[in-house]
Scaffold this motif. Structure first.
Motif, PDB file in Angstrom:
ATOM      1  N   HIS A 139      -4.220  25.645  -4.768  1.00 25.84           N
ATOM      2  CA  HIS A 139      -2.781  25.431  -4.859  1.00 25.84           C
ATOM      3  C   HIS A 139      -2.266  24.604  -3.684  1.00 25.84           C
ATOM      4  O   HIS A 139      -1.337  23.795  -3.842  1.00 25.84           O
ATOM      5  CB  HIS A 139      -2.057  26.772  -4.964  1.00 25.84           C
ATOM      6  N   TYR A 140      -2.863  24.778  -2.512  1.00 23.40           N
ATOM      7  CA  TYR A 140      -2.492  23.954  -1.357  1.00 23.40           C
ATOM      8  C   TYR A 140      -2.857  22.492  -1.607  1.00 23.40           C
ATOM      9  O   TYR A 140      -2.038  21.585  -1.388  1.00 23.40           O
ATOM     10  CB  TYR A 140      -3.188  24.478  -0.098  1.00 23.40           C
ATOM     11  N   LEU A 141      -4.086  22.239  -2.080  1.00 25.26           N
ATOM     12  CA  LEU A 141      -4.514  20.869  -2.344  1.00 25.26           C
ATOM     13  C   LEU A 141      -3.658  20.227  -3.435  1.00 25.26           C
ATOM     14  O   LEU A 141      -3.284  19.047  -3.315  1.00 25.26           O
ATOM     15  CB  LEU A 141      -5.988  20.852  -2.769  1.00 25.26           C
ATOM     16  N   CYS A 142      -3.352  20.976  -4.467  1.00 25.18           N
ATOM     17  CA  CYS A 142      -2.529  20.435  -5.556  1.00 25.18           C
ATOM     18  C   CYS A 142      -1.174  19.976  -5.030  1.00 25.18           C
ATOM     19  O   CYS A 142      -0.713  18.870  -5.350  1.00 25.18           O
ATOM     20  CB  CYS A 142      -2.360  21.495  -6.645  1.00 25.18           C
ATOM     21  N   ARG A 143      -0.540  20.810  -4.213  1.00 22.15           N
ATOM     22  CA  ARG A 143       0.773  20.439  -3.649  1.00 22.15           C
ATOM     23  C   ARG A 143       0.671  19.193  -2.787  1.00 22.15           C
ATOM     24  O   ARG A 143       1.514  18.281  -2.871  1.00 22.15           O
ATOM     25  CB  ARG A 143       1.336  21.607  -2.825  1.00 22.15           C
ATOM     26  N   GLU A 144      -0.363  19.129  -1.944  1.00 22.89           N
ATOM     27  CA  GLU A 144      -0.515  18.000  -1.043  1.00 22.89           C
ATOM     28  C   GLU A 144      -0.754  16.695  -1.811  1.00 22.89           C
ATOM     29  O   GLU A 144      -0.227  15.637  -1.438  1.00 22.89           O
ATOM     30  CB  GLU A 144      -1.679  18.255  -0.076  1.00 22.89           C
ATOM     31  N   LEU A 145      -1.536  16.754  -2.874  1.00 21.28           N
ATOM     32  CA  LEU A 145      -1.793  15.552  -3.664  1.00 21.28           C
ATOM     33  C   LEU A 145      -0.546  15.098  -4.411  1.00 21.28           C
ATOM     34  O   LEU A 145      -0.265  13.890  -4.484  1.00 21.28           O
ATOM     35  CB  LEU A 145      -2.944  15.805  -4.650  1.00 21.28           C
ATOM     36  N   ILE A 146       0.197  16.019  -4.948  1.00 21.13           N
ATOM     37  CA  ILE A 146       1.436  15.660  -5.648  1.00 21.13           C
ATOM     38  C   ILE A 146       2.432  15.051  -4.667  1.00 21.13           C
ATOM     39  O   ILE A 146       3.156  14.090  -4.994  1.00 21.13           O
ATOM     40  CB  ILE A 146       2.034  16.892  -6.353  1.00 21.13           C
ATOM     41  N   GLN A 192       2.131  21.691 -17.154  1.00 27.01           N
ATOM     42  CA  GLN A 192       2.969  22.620 -16.393  1.00 27.01           C
ATOM     43  C   GLN A 192       2.624  24.055 -16.784  1.00 27.01           C
ATOM     44  O   GLN A 192       3.379  24.748 -17.466  1.00 27.01           O
ATOM     45  CB  GLN A 192       4.454  22.311 -16.632  1.00 27.01           C
ATOM     46  N   GLN A 193       1.455  24.465 -16.338  1.00 25.52           N
ATOM     47  CA  GLN A 193       0.934  25.784 -16.681  1.00 25.52           C
ATOM     48  C   GLN A 193       0.321  26.422 -15.434  1.00 25.52           C
ATOM     49  O   GLN A 193      -0.090  25.728 -14.507  1.00 25.52           O
ATOM     50  CB  GLN A 193      -0.150  25.670 -17.768  1.00 25.52           C
ATOM     51  N   PRO A 194       0.251  27.763 -15.397  1.00 23.37           N
ATOM     52  CA  PRO A 194      -0.394  28.414 -14.242  1.00 23.37           C
ATOM     53  C   PRO A 194      -1.889  28.126 -14.207  1.00 23.37           C
ATOM     54  O   PRO A 194      -2.543  28.071 -15.247  1.00 23.37           O
ATOM     55  CB  PRO A 194      -0.135  29.907 -14.506  1.00 23.37           C
ATOM     56  N   PHE A 195      -2.428  27.896 -13.021  1.00 22.90           N
ATOM     57  CA  PHE A 195      -3.861  27.647 -12.895  1.00 22.90           C
ATOM     58  C   PHE A 195      -4.432  28.522 -11.789  1.00 22.90           C
ATOM     59  O   PHE A 195      -3.705  29.090 -10.970  1.00 22.90           O
ATOM     60  CB  PHE A 195      -4.147  26.165 -12.631  1.00 22.90           C
ATOM     61  N   PHE A 196      -5.751  28.610 -11.773  1.00 24.65           N
ATOM     62  CA  PHE A 196      -6.435  29.485 -10.819  1.00 24.65           C
ATOM     63  C   PHE A 196      -6.978  28.667  -9.651  1.00 24.65           C
ATOM     64  O   PHE A 196      -6.251  28.388  -8.705  1.00 24.65           O
ATOM     65  CB  PHE A 196      -7.535  30.276 -11.532  1.00 24.65           C
ATOM     66  N   ASP A 227     -10.084  11.626 -18.113  1.00 26.85           N
ATOM     67  CA  ASP A 227      -9.647  10.424 -18.828  1.00 26.85           C
ATOM     68  C   ASP A 227      -9.475   9.323 -17.791  1.00 26.85           C
ATOM     69  O   ASP A 227      -9.665   9.548 -16.590  1.00 26.85           O
ATOM     70  CB  ASP A 227      -8.334  10.699 -19.568  1.00 26.85           C
ATOM     71  N   ASN A 228      -9.103   8.126 -18.256  1.00 29.29           N
ATOM     72  CA  ASN A 228      -8.927   7.008 -17.319  1.00 29.29           C
ATOM     73  C   ASN A 228      -7.946   7.327 -16.205  1.00 29.29           C
ATOM     74  O   ASN A 228      -8.095   6.853 -15.079  1.00 29.29           O
ATOM     75  CB  ASN A 228      -8.453   5.762 -18.074  1.00 29.29           C
ATOM     76  N   ASP A 229      -6.940   8.147 -16.513  1.00 30.10           N
ATOM     77  CA  ASP A 229      -5.912   8.469 -15.521  1.00 30.10           C
ATOM     78  C   ASP A 229      -5.811   9.962 -15.235  1.00 30.10           C
ATOM     79  O   ASP A 229      -4.832  10.427 -14.658  1.00 30.10           O
ATOM     80  CB  ASP A 229      -4.549   7.941 -15.973  1.00 30.10           C
ATOM     81  N   LYS A 230      -6.832  10.746 -15.628  1.00 34.29           N
ATOM     82  CA  LYS A 230      -6.779  12.196 -15.430  1.00 34.29           C
ATOM     83  C   LYS A 230      -8.056  12.678 -14.743  1.00 34.29           C
ATOM     84  O   LYS A 230      -9.154  12.251 -15.079  1.00 34.29           O
ATOM     85  CB  LYS A 230      -6.590  12.932 -16.762  1.00 34.29           C
ATOM     86  N   ILE A 231      -7.871  13.574 -13.775  1.00 30.13           N
ATOM     87  CA  ILE A 231      -9.003  14.090 -13.006  1.00 30.13           C
ATOM     88  C   ILE A 231      -8.886  15.604 -12.867  1.00 30.13           C
ATOM     89  O   ILE A 231      -7.780  16.144 -12.709  1.00 30.13           O
ATOM     90  CB  ILE A 231      -9.068  13.413 -11.615  1.00 30.13           C
ATOM     91  N   LEU A 232     -10.022  16.277 -12.958  1.00 33.10           N
ATOM     92  CA  LEU A 232     -10.092  17.736 -12.831  1.00 33.10           C
ATOM     93  C   LEU A 232     -10.649  18.065 -11.457  1.00 33.10           C
ATOM     94  O   LEU A 232     -11.743  17.610 -11.089  1.00 33.10           O
ATOM     95  CB  LEU A 232     -10.998  18.291 -13.933  1.00 33.10           C
ATOM     96  N   ILE A 233      -9.909  18.836 -10.666  1.00 31.60           N
ATOM     97  CA  ILE A 233     -10.269  19.127  -9.282  1.00 31.60           C
ATOM     98  C   ILE A 233     -10.408  20.637  -9.106  1.00 31.60           C
ATOM     99  O   ILE A 233      -9.598  21.410  -9.609  1.00 31.60           O
ATOM    100  CB  ILE A 233      -9.208  18.575  -8.311  1.00 31.60           C
ATOM    101  N   ALA A 234     -11.451  21.049  -8.387  1.00 31.02           N
ATOM    102  CA  ALA A 234     -11.699  22.473  -8.142  1.00 31.02           C
ATOM    103  C   ALA A 234     -11.839  22.731  -6.648  1.00 31.02           C
ATOM    104  O   ALA A 234     -12.338  21.884  -5.905  1.00 31.02           O
ATOM    105  CB  ALA A 234     -12.967  22.931  -8.865  1.00 31.02           C
ATOM    106  N   VAL A 235     -11.421  23.913  -6.237  1.00 29.24           N
ATOM    107  CA  VAL A 235     -11.549  24.329  -4.837  1.00 29.24           C
ATOM    108  C   VAL A 235     -12.196  25.718  -4.819  1.00 29.24           C
ATOM    109  O   VAL A 235     -11.793  26.603  -5.565  1.00 29.24           O
ATOM    110  CB  VAL A 235     -10.184  24.392  -4.131  1.00 29.24           C
ATOM    111  N   THR A 236     -13.206  25.882  -3.974  1.00 36.50           N
ATOM    112  CA  THR A 236     -13.825  27.189  -3.794  1.00 36.50           C
ATOM    113  C   THR A 236     -13.590  27.679  -2.374  1.00 36.50           C
ATOM    114  O   THR A 236     -13.001  26.973  -1.546  1.00 36.50           O
ATOM    115  CB  THR A 236     -15.347  27.128  -4.056  1.00 36.50           C
ATOM    116  N   GLU A 237     -14.085  28.881  -2.091  1.00 34.24           N
ATOM    117  CA  GLU A 237     -13.877  29.466  -0.761  1.00 34.24           C
ATOM    118  C   GLU A 237     -14.604  28.684   0.331  1.00 34.24           C
ATOM    119  O   GLU A 237     -14.313  28.861   1.520  1.00 34.24           O
ATOM    120  CB  GLU A 237     -14.332  30.934  -0.754  1.00 34.24           C
ATOM    121  N   LYS A 238     -15.532  27.780  -0.044  1.00 39.93           N
ATOM    122  CA  LYS A 238     -16.252  26.984   0.959  1.00 39.93           C
ATOM    123  C   LYS A 238     -15.412  25.848   1.525  1.00 39.93           C
ATOM    124  O   LYS A 238     -15.703  25.333   2.601  1.00 39.93           O
ATOM    125  CB  LYS A 238     -17.530  26.402   0.341  1.00 39.93           C
ATOM    126  N   ARG A 239     -14.389  25.430   0.824  1.00 41.25           N
ATOM    127  CA  ARG A 239     -13.600  24.280   1.267  1.00 41.25           C
ATOM    128  C   ARG A 239     -12.570  24.716   2.308  1.00 41.25           C
ATOM    129  O   ARG A 239     -11.750  25.590   2.067  1.00 41.25           O
ATOM    130  CB  ARG A 239     -12.890  23.624   0.072  1.00 41.25           C
TER     131      ARG A 239
END
Length: 440
Positions: free
Chosen positions: A362-369, A379-383, A413-425
């Motif tokens: 959630h921190y990374l998502c906010r910073e990228l936006i 616009q949905q809740p994510f983990f 997609d060409n303009d869509k990316i899926l990003i994940a964060v684990t406890e190691k980051r």
């Protein structure tokens, strides 16, 4: 030509060729066109000493780019406690095989029993089998279970929010079993409940497959799904990433009949794509339809606790055409791996790792936006995983980050990316990734 590392004698080869009805090896391979036959010399190095082999392999390993991983989509970069590989490497575990003889396989049977107990608790389900190959094939096996339990129904509904890789495996299994796999539409990144109800109303539905969190990392609300599916005599199947269940609602709480998914997130290293482990848990009434095997605890004639193969619904033991599945030996070494991991982490450790992953995502998502280069696709809740729409070309973005040592995500997609964060980051790694992306 004879090779010292081939065990067959000339007489062995002659006998085999005779049985095959040919007179020579050339005749055996006569159907292979000349144009595609390799006729040169193999590019093999000359003989090396053990030290030289180690150095050579080390040099090959150094060619791999060790990237800081923010990619997910089914395989995640979780922390592995140092003691886990050490215990797994013990000879009594590393060399163990299918425990047909319970008298000499108590160690193997014991850890499989503990694995089953932990997975049943993690998913909230009644029973667990002794593990599957991976999450995709476990989901496909669950589809076969649903059809076998339904007897007359042969349609299975799969949400469009299920990982496309999993869907392709399900399609492959279903194709040769006469099973009709139908997609449930997705609306704003989540399963369209109205469309599911419409498809169920058409009849003949043996089961419904959804994913939690789904492919886009979204935590969907499956309230009422089980009631609708069960009213039509179908089974509710939920695919989940195992580690996420430390915090999220369990499949049992959603009313699932079968819980499947990948257990790689339970400390198994990514290892460039495998091996992983699939888990399968279900309700008591489906235990006879479950593939693989189940280890149970009992007592011997001296009243001592012992472990045995309680159920073996496998084609080696019953007629093949009557078998629940043709799955053979599973990767129980990986079952041992996650059992040790869960025992070391405990409930609080699993929860803490999940909470850290959630907070980092959630921190990374906010910073990228906040960079103005991204927008949340749904616009949905994510983990701990999320999909962003990028104001540019995703392939170029991934190449740019790779050059700086970061695997920033998975292209959707060409303009869509899926990003994940684990406890190691760490926060420092997250901030560095954001700064790299912001650079012109």
């Amino acid at each position: 030509m004879n090779y010292k590392f081939f065990p067959h004698t000339d007489d062995d080869i002659r006998q085999m060729l005779h049985i095959a009805g040919v007179s020579s090896l050339d005749e055996l391979y006569a159907d292979i066109p000349e144009g595609i036959r390799f006729k040169g010399d193999y590019d093999l190095n000359s003989a090396m000493s053990e030290q030289e082999v180690r150095q050579y392999m080390d040099c090959l390993g150094m060619l791999n780019d060790q990237l800081t991983c923010f990619a997910g989509a089914g395989i995640y970069d979780h922390y592995t406690p140092a003691v886990v590989p050490s215990i797994v490497a013990r000879s009594e575990f590393l060399t163990s095989y299918t425990p047909y003889q319970a008298e000499i396989s108590q160690g193997t049977l014991h850890y499989i029993f503990e694995y089953q107990s932990m997975m049943a608790e993690l998913t909230g389900m009644d029973v667990s089998n002794a593990s599957m190959y991976d999450g995709a094939t476990a989901t496909a096996e669950a589809v076969l279970m649903a059809v076998a339990a339904a007897k007359k129904a042969n349609r299975v509904l799969v949400s469009q929010t299920v990982d496309p890789k999993v869907r392709r495996v399900v399609d492959t299994y279903a194709r040769f079993q006469g099973i009709d796999v139908v997609s449930i539409n997705a609306t704003d990144g989540v399963t369209d409940k109205d469309h599911m109800q419409q498809l169920i109303a058409e009849g003949g539905v043996a089961g419904v497959v959804v994913q939690a969190p789904n492919y886009y990392g979204i935590v969907e609300d499956y309230s009422g799904f089980a009631d609708t599916i069960h009213a039509a005599k179908g089974l509710f199947i939920i695919n989940s990433i195992a580690a996420d269940l430390a915090i999220l609602k369990t499949p049992h709480e959603w009313g699932a009949d079968i819980a499947v998914g990948d257990g790689q997130s339970l400390g198994i290293p990514m290892s460039f794509g495998g091996p992983a482990i699939g888990y399968m848990c279900c309700t008591d009434k489906l235990i006879r339809k479950m593939p693989g095997r189940i280890v149970g605890m009992t007592t011997d004639n001296r009243a001592q606790r012992t472990f045995v193969l309680t159920l073996q619904a496998r084609e080696q033991h019953i007629r093949r055409q009557k078998a629940t599945s043709n799955i053979c030996s599973n990767q129980s070494l990986m079952a041992l791996f996650v059992t040790i991991y869960m025992a070391l982490m405990g409930k609080e450790g699993l929860r803490q790792a999940a909470e850290t992953s959630y907070a980092g995502a959630h921190y990374l998502c906010r910073e990228l936006i906040n960079t103005g280069l991204f927008a949340l696709t749904y616009q949905q809740p994510f983990f701990n995983e999320f999909c962003l729409t990028y104001k540019g070309n995703v392939d170029e973005l991934i190449d740019k980050c790779t050059a700086y040592g970061f695997l920033c995500g998975v292209r959707v997609d060409n303009d869509k990316i899926l990003i994940a964060v684990t406890e190691k980051r760490t926060k420092e790694e997250i901030d560095e990734l954001v700064n790299i992306i912001k650079e012109d």
